[in-house]
Design a protein around this motif. Sequence first.
Motif, PDB file in Angstrom:
ATOM      1  N   UNK A  34       1.022  -1.266  -0.279  1.00  0.00           N
ATOM      2  CA  UNK A  34       0.027   0.004  -0.157  1.00  0.00           C
ATOM      3  C   UNK A  34       0.803   1.253   0.019  1.00  0.00           C
ATOM      4  N   UNK A  35       1.910   1.167   0.831  1.00  0.00           N
ATOM      5  CA  UNK A  35       2.913   2.389   0.747  1.00  0.00           C
ATOM      6  C   UNK A  35       3.454   2.738  -0.612  1.00  0.00           C
ATOM      7  N   UNK A  36       3.728   1.502  -1.384  1.00  0.00           N
ATOM      8  CA  UNK A  36       4.328   1.612  -2.630  1.00  0.00           C
ATOM      9  C   UNK A  36       3.354   1.862  -3.488  1.00  0.00           C
ATOM     10  N   UNK A  37       2.105   1.860  -3.290  1.00  0.00           N
ATOM     11  CA  UNK A  37       1.015   2.341  -4.357  1.00  0.00           C
ATOM     12  C   UNK A  37       1.107   3.879  -4.028  1.00  0.00           C
ATOM     13  N   UNK A  38       0.789   4.284  -2.740  1.00  0.00           N
ATOM     14  CA  UNK A  38       0.867   5.642  -2.391  1.00  0.00           C
ATOM     15  C   UNK A  38       2.244   6.196  -2.893  1.00  0.00           C
ATOM     16  N   UNK A  39       3.393   5.900  -3.129  1.00  0.00           N
ATOM     17  CA  UNK A  39       4.453   6.291  -3.707  1.00  0.00           C
ATOM     18  C   UNK A  39       4.359   6.791  -5.161  1.00  0.00           C
ATOM     19  N   UNK A  40       3.712   5.557  -5.671  1.00  0.00           N
ATOM     20  CA  UNK A  40       3.461   5.845  -7.129  1.00  0.00           C
ATOM     21  C   UNK A  40       2.004   6.511  -7.543  1.00  0.00           C
ATOM     22  N   UNK A  41       1.268   7.051  -6.513  1.00  0.00           N
ATOM     23  CA  UNK A  41       0.141   7.638  -6.833  1.00  0.00           C
ATOM     24  C   UNK A  41      -0.842   6.872  -7.471  1.00  0.00           C
ATOM     25  N   UNK A  42      -0.931   5.247  -7.096  1.00  0.00           N
ATOM     26  CA  UNK A  42      -1.618   4.427  -7.819  1.00  0.00           C
ATOM     27  C   UNK A  42      -2.455   3.480  -6.691  1.00  0.00           C
ATOM     28  N   UNK A  43      -3.860   2.944  -6.958  1.00  0.00           N
ATOM     29  CA  UNK A  43      -4.086   1.996  -6.069  1.00  0.00           C
ATOM     30  C   UNK A  43      -3.280   0.773  -6.139  1.00  0.00           C
ATOM     31  N   UNK A  44      -2.889   0.005  -5.194  1.00  0.00           N
ATOM     32  CA  UNK A  44      -2.145  -1.328  -5.250  1.00  0.00           C
ATOM     33  C   UNK A  44      -2.725  -2.376  -4.830  1.00  0.00           C
ATOM     34  N   UNK A  45      -2.275  -3.742  -5.217  1.00  0.00           N
ATOM     35  CA  UNK A  45      -2.712  -4.937  -4.716  1.00  0.00           C
ATOM     36  C   UNK A  45      -1.482  -5.859  -4.796  1.00  0.00           C
ATOM     37  N   UNK A  46      -1.572  -6.986  -3.743  1.00  0.00           N
ATOM     38  CA  UNK A  46      -0.341  -7.776  -3.477  1.00  0.00           C
ATOM     39  C   UNK A  46      -1.150  -9.113  -4.267  1.00  0.00           C
ATOM     40  N   UNK A  47      -0.168  -9.690  -5.034  1.00  0.00           N
ATOM     41  CA  UNK A  47      -0.316 -10.937  -5.675  1.00  0.00           C
ATOM     42  C   UNK A  47       0.525 -11.723  -5.242  1.00  0.00           C
TER      43      UNK A  47
ATOM     44  N   UNK B 266       2.936 -23.211  -2.803  1.00  0.00           N
ATOM     45  CA  UNK B 266       1.548 -23.139  -2.710  1.00  0.00           C
ATOM     46  C   UNK B 266       0.886 -22.499  -4.114  1.00  0.00           C
ATOM     47  N   UNK B 267      -0.439 -22.079  -4.118  1.00  0.00           N
ATOM     48  CA  UNK B 267      -1.123 -21.530  -4.896  1.00  0.00           C
ATOM     49  C   UNK B 267      -1.128 -19.989  -4.780  1.00  0.00           C
ATOM     50  N   UNK B 268      -0.860 -19.329  -6.183  1.00  0.00           N
ATOM     51  CA  UNK B 268      -0.872 -17.727  -5.865  1.00  0.00           C
ATOM     52  C   UNK B 268      -2.422 -17.317  -5.347  1.00  0.00           C
ATOM     53  N   UNK B 269      -2.168 -16.243  -4.496  1.00  0.00           N
ATOM     54  CA  UNK B 269      -3.231 -15.641  -4.094  1.00  0.00           C
ATOM     55  C   UNK B 269      -3.357 -14.153  -4.299  1.00  0.00           C
ATOM     56  N   UNK B 270      -4.247 -13.527  -4.607  1.00  0.00           N
ATOM     57  CA  UNK B 270      -4.581 -12.092  -4.989  1.00  0.00           C
ATOM     58  C   UNK B 270      -5.467 -11.359  -3.720  1.00  0.00           C
ATOM     59  N   UNK B 271      -4.430 -10.390  -3.102  1.00  0.00           N
ATOM     60  CA  UNK B 271      -5.465  -9.581  -2.018  1.00  0.00           C
ATOM     61  C   UNK B 271      -6.470  -8.938  -2.246  1.00  0.00           C
ATOM     62  N   UNK B 272      -7.345  -9.004  -3.435  1.00  0.00           N
ATOM     63  CA  UNK B 272      -8.449  -8.625  -3.834  1.00  0.00           C
ATOM     64  C   UNK B 272      -8.192  -7.485  -4.514  1.00  0.00           C
ATOM     65  N   UNK B 273      -9.216  -6.386  -4.489  1.00  0.00           N
ATOM     66  CA  UNK B 273      -9.147  -5.164  -5.195  1.00  0.00           C
ATOM     67  C   UNK B 273      -8.107  -4.344  -4.879  1.00  0.00           C
ATOM     68  N   UNK B 274      -7.559  -3.625  -5.738  1.00  0.00           N
ATOM     69  CA  UNK B 274      -6.423  -2.535  -5.503  1.00  0.00           C
ATOM     70  C   UNK B 274      -7.138  -1.480  -4.608  1.00  0.00           C
ATOM     71  N   UNK B 275      -6.529  -1.168  -3.708  1.00  0.00           N
ATOM     72  CA  UNK B 275      -6.967   0.074  -3.052  1.00  0.00           C
ATOM     73  C   UNK B 275      -6.486   1.465  -3.385  1.00  0.00           C
ATOM     74  N   UNK B 276      -7.223   2.481  -3.218  1.00  0.00           N
ATOM     75  CA  UNK B 276      -6.561   3.729  -3.656  1.00  0.00           C
ATOM     76  C   UNK B 276      -5.408   3.878  -2.863  1.00  0.00           C
TER      77      UNK B 276
END
Length: 89
Positions: free
Chosen positions: A58-71, A77-87
């Motif tokens: 989330x801090x990285x997304x704030x630095x870029x000025x974009x919503x961000x999500x973790x994949x 194991x199996x790849x998991x996505x943290x859901x929608x990108x947060x603003x």
Amino acid sequence: RVADPLPEGAMLSHLVAVDGQLVGGWRRSKRKGHAVASVDLLAPLEPAEHQALEAAVQRYGAFLGLPARLDLQPAGGVRKTSGRARPAP
């Protein structure tokens, strides 16, 4: 702590460390107006470590000025996505 020392791509990207121990690697990408941090783990994370990783994305997304999500690709194991990108805050 390392489950598999060389999973595909983990050592060819940026590093993820916990308490000075290498636990994985990550890559970044942009998709449809948001940033994605794709993390390949070498070892499992404790819940608090996972929360810290989410917060770092989330801090990285704030630095870029974009919503961000973790994949996340857990160790062995199996790849998991943290859901929608947060603003970005």
